[in-house]
Structures are given as structure tokens and as C-alpha cells.
Design an enzyme around this catalytic site. Structure first.
Site, PDB file in Angstrom:
ATOM      1  N   SER A  25       0.736  -1.282  -0.002  1.00  0.00           N
ATOM      2  CA  SER A  25      -0.014   0.139   0.005  1.00  0.00           C
ATOM      3  C   SER A  25       0.825   1.177   0.066  1.00  0.00           C
ATOM      4  O   SER A  25       0.367   2.034   0.165  1.00  0.00           O
ATOM      5  CB  SER A  25      -0.948   0.182   1.256  1.00  0.00           C
ATOM      6  OG  SER A  25      -0.136  -0.331   2.223  1.00  0.00           O
ATOM      7  N   THR A 157     -40.858  24.660 -10.205  1.00  0.00           N
ATOM      8  CA  THR A 157     -41.010  23.255  -9.830  1.00  0.00           C
ATOM      9  C   THR A 157     -41.160  22.627 -10.970  1.00  0.00           C
ATOM     10  O   THR A 157     -41.745  22.936 -11.990  1.00  0.00           O
ATOM     11  CB  THR A 157     -42.348  23.213  -8.809  1.00  0.00           C
ATOM     12  OG1 THR A 157     -43.428  23.430  -9.508  1.00  0.00           O
ATOM     13  CG2 THR A 157     -42.207  24.082  -7.675  1.00  0.00           C
ATOM     14  N   SER A 279     -14.170  26.088 -27.289  1.00  0.00           N
ATOM     15  CA  SER A 279     -14.131  24.810 -27.984  1.00  0.00           C
ATOM     16  C   SER A 279     -13.094  24.915 -28.985  1.00  0.00           C
ATOM     17  O   SER A 279     -12.507  25.812 -29.549  1.00  0.00           O
ATOM     18  CB  SER A 279     -15.628  24.681 -28.719  1.00  0.00           C
ATOM     19  OG  SER A 279     -15.338  23.728 -29.789  1.00  0.00           O
ATOM     20  N   GLU A 292     -19.578  21.613 -14.676  1.00  0.00           N
ATOM     21  CA  GLU A 292     -19.929  20.175 -15.185  1.00  0.00           C
ATOM     22  C   GLU A 292     -18.926  19.182 -14.575  1.00  0.00           C
ATOM     23  O   GLU A 292     -19.418  18.109 -14.030  1.00  0.00           O
ATOM     24  CB  GLU A 292     -19.813  20.234 -16.838  1.00  0.00           C
ATOM     25  CG  GLU A 292     -20.718  20.884 -17.743  1.00  0.00           C
ATOM     26  CD  GLU A 292     -20.427  20.853 -18.996  1.00  0.00           C
ATOM     27  OE1 GLU A 292     -19.598  20.235 -19.655  1.00  0.00           O
ATOM     28  OE2 GLU A 292     -21.148  21.612 -19.984  1.00  0.00           O
TER      29      GLU A 292
HETATM   30  N1  ARG Z   1      -1.204  -1.236   5.167  1.00  0.00           N
HETATM   31  C1  ARG Z   1      -2.068  -1.905   6.083  1.00  0.00           C
HETATM   32  C2  ARG Z   1      -3.316  -1.329   5.832  1.00  0.00           C
HETATM   33  O1  ARG Z   1      -3.471  -0.061   5.288  1.00  0.00           O
HETATM   34  C3  ARG Z   1      -1.657  -1.948   7.387  1.00  0.00           C
HETATM   35  C4  ARG Z   1      -2.054  -2.723   8.470  1.00  0.00           C
HETATM   36  C5  ARG Z   1      -1.528  -3.980   8.037  1.00  0.00           C
HETATM   37  N2  ARG Z   1      -1.947  -4.972   9.118  1.00  0.00           N
HETATM   38  C6  ARG Z   1      -1.855  -6.337   9.002  1.00  0.00           C
HETATM   39  N3  ARG Z   1      -2.043  -7.077  10.227  1.00  0.00           N
HETATM   40  N4  ARG Z   1      -1.694  -6.809   7.972  1.00  0.00           N
HETATM   41  O2  ARG Z   1      -4.514  -1.638   6.319  1.00  0.00           O
END
Ligand code: ARG
Length: 461
Positions: A25, A157, A279, A292
Site C-alpha cells: 500500500s 417546480t 471549443s 460540469e
Molecule cells: N497496510 C495496512 C493497511 O493499510 C496496514 C495494516 C496491516 N496489518 C496487517 N496485519 N496486515 O491496512
């Protein structure tokens, strides 16, 4: 190629790089780097204070974390996908900096309470900005409403001409919506302002930690009182996404009106050049692209709410990796709402209002039909009957292209003998507006009073 993990002790085989990448992540949770370091500093302080680690070790760890903090501010921290997430990246950078003593930081803590803490802090730090830009938008709405407290336009309305209102009254309707949004985001702070840190993996810890101390260090008002709830609660994020969705719904309604009202057919308003686009083929075009886009981004915001609600649905307690999907939605929506609110303030500040055109739209239509029906009702004609009489007159008027106020007294009286020549005053849209003095009504004096009330409220905010 394979990698060595912080948690790799009980593993014999290693995953391939692409598998690791799927689980990682760091490409998005690095946005929480500052919060992660902040949380770790508070935790390390507490570990030292409680004698869980030596105070010299605590000091060493804190010094290392502060150095990382500086490098982060200077943009010098480099994260590695091999370290999966922001928590393990920071720990590994700390280890590089201060050696094995860094390993003591994770005492009495888990990534589960750590990620929850970082995420709470991240949202908590940004909610004030949402509140600020909402206040600016409210001020912009008030300034425009002040200018147009007496600007008469058609009220709708079913998108059909209904009764005349003032543009100021219309703007104050949005002021009220934004006020409720403001209050919702304010309330959002309450559930965000809780420290999960010290709940550890799911069940608390055997170490003599001081959770209140950590909470105070981090500026949290309170702590979670159930460790399972602490690590698995994402209500504060869902509340944010839900509040953002309602806000974007409001903006998209106004966006829709801005788009419509700036068309050739309506021509009520004109957006400033800096909030319009042209445009590439049609030289005459001036498009309301930004309105938009806000309308479009409303869909994206709802999508994020639905995504996280669906992710959280049926998750058994406590932490599950599914929850790693929470952050991108919130990060994205935070940027989206702040930008959309600012765009709205900008569009409204630079708006040209075609007052004459707005007024004219109430003068060649039948939006004063209710006035005539009400007039007959006050003269004792039962309202249902009055409604039928006026309906008949409107039909004739449409066929002959004559609005009610242009019909002769003789014609009007042949429909209802109760009508006298004071009717022409009654049928003017200005009269229609200004007689609506009932609380919440569109009369100019009401609008002015409401503006004062709102201004007083914003002054003490
Ligand atoms: N990267 C994980 C999350 O965003 C952190 C927690 C991970 N914990 C675990 N036991 N895998 O949720």
C-alpha cells in the site's frame, strides 16, 4: 526475485515481487508518512515514560524519528515497495538511521492500531480545511445574496415556471444546505478525534502502557474504549465519505442550474472567462466546464462511499486486509471536495447576473396565476373554485398569447365579478414576491433579515 520481510520469521518460502506489489500500500499510504512518524514519536515517548524501554532508547528513537520528519519535509524520504506499507517503510528507514534499537519501537503496538491511528490523524488534520472552504463558500453566497436580495426571477417546480422568487432567496437556500454540510463535517470530527493507539493487534497489550498520554500527545480528545472496535472501526471514514457525498449532491444541483441558466435559452447568468472554456472547433462556444466537472465528480464521490461501504460489509472483527482499501477513497474524496468547494466560490464570485432577463422571465409567463387565485380566495371564493376560474383564464391567455396582467378588466370580470382594478398591482411579480412575508418566504425584507442572521452566525464562527 524475492524479498525479506519484517514479519518474515515464520516463513520459509518467499513471494515473488509482483505478488508483494499486489499486497503493498506504500504507493498511496505514503500520504500518511507525517502522521505515521508523529504517532511513533508519541508511542516512543510513552514507552520511555512508562519504563517499558529505557529512556535513553526512547530518546534515541525519537531523535531518529525527528530526523526522518525533517527529511520528509524536505522531500528526501525514499520509500520502497519491498517494505509494503508506510509503517514498515518508516521502521526500516529508522533502523537504517539508528540501528537495532529501532526494533524496540514496535513494543506494545501492532500495525493494526498503527494504521488506524495514522488514518484518524490524517482525516482529523484535514477536516478543518473542509470547514474553512465551506465557510468561504457561505461568505461568497451571502455576498451575492446581499447584492441580489431584490433581484426577481422565476421560481421553478418540475423545471416549469411556478412563482416568482428572488435570486437572493434562491442563493440562501444553498446557504442553508452548506450550513448543514458544515455541521455534518463538524460532527465528523467527534468520531475522528479518538485514539486507537495501544489497542495493539486486537486485544490490548500486557505492557503497562499509558493510552491517555499518547492520545494527548497526538491531540486526540479521547480514546477508543474497546480494542476490537478501535482497530476495526472505519465509521469516521464512512461518515466523511457520506458527508462529502451529500455536499457534492448539493453542489451538483447548483452546478446543473448554472449550466442551464447560462444557456442561450435561459440566459440568466454568465460565468466569468476564468471559469469557462472554449471549443477547439466552434469559435463561439463558452462552456461551463467547471460546473460540469463538479457535477461529474459527484458520481466519483458516491462511488467512493459505495466502495468503502461494500468493503466493510460483512467483515468479521477485528482487522482484515480488506481494510487497506479504505484510504485511497478518502484521500481522493478529500482532494475532490476541497477543490470542488473552492471552484464553486470562484465561479460564484465572478458570476454576471442578467437581472433584467431574470425579471422578464416572470413577466411574459403565468407565474402570477396563484396571485389571482389567492386574490379570489380572499374575496370569499372557495380556493378550489378560484383555481378553476384562473385555470380557464390561463388557457385563454395561452391561446391568445396574453398574460393575465395584460387582460382587460372586462375580460377578468367576466370570469370572476369579484375582480377589481387593484388586481393589476397584485399581479406584478414584485408584489407577488413582497407579499410572501410568511416565515421562510421569498419577500425581499425576509431575505434581508436572513442575510443579517447568517452574517451574525458567520462572524462568531
Ligand atoms: N497496510 C495496512 C493497511 O493499510 C496496514 C495494516 C496491516 N496489518 C496487517 N496485519 N496486515 O491496512
Amino acid at each position: 526475485m524475492t524479498t525479506t520481510k519484517l514479519w518474515g520469521g515464520r516463513f520459509t518460502a518467499k513471494a515473488e515481487e509482483w505478488v508483494d506489489e499486489f499486497g503493498a500500500s506504500i504507493h498511496f499510504d505514503q500520504q500518511m508518512a507525517a502522521e505515521d512518524i508523529e504517532g511513533s514519536i508519541a508511542h516512543a515517548k510513552m514507552l520511555g515514560k512508562q519504563g517499558i524501554i529505557a529512556s535513553s532508547e526512547s530518546e534515541q528513537i525519537i531523535a531518529g524519528l525527528k530526523a526522518l520528519q525533517k527529511e520528509l519535509e524536505q522531500g528526501d524520504l525514499i520509500f520502497d515497495v519491498k517494505n509494503e506499507d508506510i509503517h514498515m517503510n518508516i521502521e526500516s528507514l529508522l533502523t537504517k538511521k539508528i540501528g537495532t534499537v529501532a526494533g524496540k519501537l514496535h513494543t506494545a503496538r501492532s500495525r493494526n492500531d498503527q494504521v488506524a491511528t495514522d488514518f484518524h490523524l490524517w482525516v482529523k488534520h484535514r477536516l478543518p480545511e473542509v470547514l474553512n472552504v465551506l465557510t468561504e463558500l457561505q461568505q461568497t453566497l451571502l455576498a451575492l445574496a446581499t447584492k441580489h436580495a431584490g433581484t426577481i426571477m422565476s421560481g421553478y417546480t418540475h423545471l416549469q415556471h411556478a412563482q416568482p422568487i428572488t435570486y437572493g432567496h434562491y442563493l440562501l437556500a444553498y446557504f442553508e444546505m452548506i450550513q448543514r454540510d458544515y455541521e455534518r463535517f463538524q460532527f465528523n470530527q467527534k468520531h475522528t478525534d479518538l485514539s486507537p493507539l495501544g489497542s495493539a493487534a486486537l486485544a490490548g497489550t500486557t505492557f503497562p502502557i499509558d493510552r491517555e498520554f499518547v492520545a494527548e500527545e497526538l491531540g486526540f480528545s479521547d480514546i477508543y474504549h474497546n480494542s476490537l472496535d478501535a482497530v476495526s472501526d472505519r465509521d469516521f471514514a464512512l461518515e466523511f465519505l457520506s458527508n462529502a457525498s451529500i455536499l457534492m449532491m448539493h453542489l451538483s444541483r447548483m452546478a446543473e442550474e448554472m449550466i442551464l441558466w447560462s444557456t442561450y435559452e435561459f440566459n440568466y447568468i454568465e460565468l466569468s472567462d476564468d471559469f469557462s472554456t472554449g471549443s477547439s472547433i466552434m469559435p463561439q462556444k463558452k462552456n461551463a466546464d467547471f460546473a460540469e466537472l463538479v457535477r461529474g465528480k459527484t458520481g466519483r464521490t458516491y462511488g467512493s462511499l459505495m466502495a468503502l461501504l461494500t468493503t466493510m460489509k460483512s467483515l468479521p472483527l477485528a482487522y482484515n486486509k480488506d481494510m487497506q482499501e479504505d484510504k485511497e477513497q478518502v484521500f481522493d474524496v478529500m482532494d475532490t471536495v476541497i477543490a470542488s468547494i473552492k471552484i464553486f466560490s470562484g465561479m460564484l464570485s465572478g458570476l454576471t447576473v442578467h437581472e433584467a432577463r431574470m425579471l422578464a422571465s416572470t413577466q411574459d409567463d403565468f407565474s402570477n396565476a396563484t396571485e389571482l387565485a389567492d386574490y379570489l380566495a380572499t374575496k370569499g371564493v372557495p380556493f378550489r373554485q378560484a383555481h378553476a376560474i384562473v385555470g380557464q383564464l390561463v388557457l385563454e391567455g395561452i391561446q391568445q398569447h396574453v398574460p393575465l396582467q395584460k387582460m382587460s378588466l372586462a375580460v377578468l370580470q367576466s370570469a370572476a365579478p369579484e375582480i377589481e382594478d387593484d388586481i393589476y398591482q397584485v399581479l406584478q411579480s414584485e408584489t407577488a414576491v413582497n407579499r410572501r412575508t410568511s416565515i421562510s418566504g421569498t419577500a425581499v425584507e425576509n431575505v434581508k433579515k436572513e442575510i443579517l442572521r447568517h452574517k451574525a452566525m458567520l462572524e462568531v464562527r
